[in-house]
Design a protein around this motif. Structure first.
Motif, PDB file in Angstrom:
ATOM      1  N   GLN A  38       0.834  -1.194   0.000  1.00  0.00           N
ATOM      2  CA  GLN A  38       0.000   0.000   0.000  1.00  0.00           C
ATOM      3  C   GLN A  38       0.870   1.246   0.000  1.00  0.00           C
ATOM      4  O   GLN A  38       1.878   1.318   0.700  1.00  0.00           O
TER       5      GLN A  38
ATOM      6  N   GLU B 178      -5.393   5.960   0.353  1.00  0.00           N
ATOM      7  CA  GLU B 178      -4.459   4.839   0.213  1.00  0.00           C
ATOM      8  C   GLU B 178      -4.633   4.201  -1.159  1.00  0.00           C
ATOM      9  O   GLU B 178      -5.738   4.164  -1.707  1.00  0.00           O
TER      10      GLU B 178
ATOM     11  N   ASN C  42      -3.842   0.739  -3.220  1.00  0.00           N
ATOM     12  CA  ASN C  42      -3.461  -0.668  -3.116  1.00  0.00           C
ATOM     13  C   ASN C  42      -2.717  -1.096  -4.374  1.00  0.00           C
ATOM     14  O   ASN C  42      -3.311  -1.208  -5.446  1.00  0.00           O
TER      15      ASN C  42
END
Length: 258
Positions: free
Chosen positions: A54, A115, A117
């Protein structure tokens, strides 16, 4: 009577057509544009090749005429470079047609963070490249071979929230991290060891679980943990707490010079 119905139908059709054309015209003045990022957070070490990698981005929308769009990334396998691109939707209609005339309440920048991924990566050295306010910037990190075949080297708790105040005074000797979550086994306990690593501008918290008995029953046991750490030098930081099944909870914060 039929004539009146036909006229009404034509008026309604014309009105709908006018609305549709107006909506299309409105949509045409909204365009997608790339905006620079102020910061990108990624721990320099701590990822294994069975972890969900991440990356965390932070930035500022110029004013209220912008709304956050997608954060895209592309991996260049030949060089192990990951290129991040942050986009926003720029409204150029109505009051936003002349941004110089925006009222003060709409001129202020709007902070954001999210965030990203990346997913599983093979072990090796990687570089994240992104557009910053002063040009192209980068951050490096590594991915190690997993020491076990499980999802995580440690058994983590399920974390539901990670909290630290937005602004921490640099004059404070200590600051607090707070996490909440739950355990899914009757004989599971949150480890007494506060496994926190400060990696550059990130605090990586690994809330590990220990099993105290052999016979266990499924359950949901909530927990609340407060951890105190020494306040770092002024700057921008990220609290990153790992959770079960490759998940995490994170929170950016700033330490001031006060």
């Amino acid at each position: 009577m039929k004539t009146l119905k036909n006229i009404s139908l034509k008026i309604a059709t014309f009105a709908l057509t006018t609305v549709s054309i107006g909506a299309m015209a409105e949509a045409q003045v909204n365009r997608v544009t790339e905006i620079p990022l102020e910061r990108v957070f990624v721990p320099r070490f701590g990822f294994d090749d069975n972890d969900n990698v991440q990356v965390f981005v932070e930035g500022m929308l110029p004013n209220s005429c912008y709304s956050l769009n997608t954060t895209e990334f592309s991996l260049l396998p030949s060089s192990n470079k990951i290129v991040l691109t942050q986009t926003a939707i720029h409204d150029e209609s109505g009051i936003c047609a002349d941004e110089a005339a925006l009222p003060p309440s709409l001129r202020q920048g709007i902070p954001f963070w999210r965030e990203v991924n990346i997913g599983l990566l093979q072990s090796g050295k990687y570089r994240v490249i992104f557009s910053g306010a002063n040009g192209v910037s980068s951050r490096d990190f590594g991915v190690d071979p997993a020491p076990t075949t499980s999802v995580d080297s440690l058994r983590y708790a399920i974390v539901t929230n990670a909290f630290v105040t937005d602004t921490v005074k640099g004059s404070d000797v200590e600051m607090e991290f707070r996490i909440t979550g739950y355990l899914t086994s009757s004989c599971a306990e949150l480890s007494d060891t506060n496994n926190i690593q400060k990696v550059d501008d990130m605090y990586v918290f690994l809330p590990s679980v220990v099993i105290r008995e052999d016979i266990c029953m499924p359950t949901n046991k909530p927990f609340y943990r407060v951890v105190k750490v020494r306040t770092p030098a002024p700057g921008h930081y990220l609290l990153h707490v790992r959770s079960q099944a490759g998940q995490s909870r994170s929170k950016p914060f700033q330490v001031t010079g006060e």
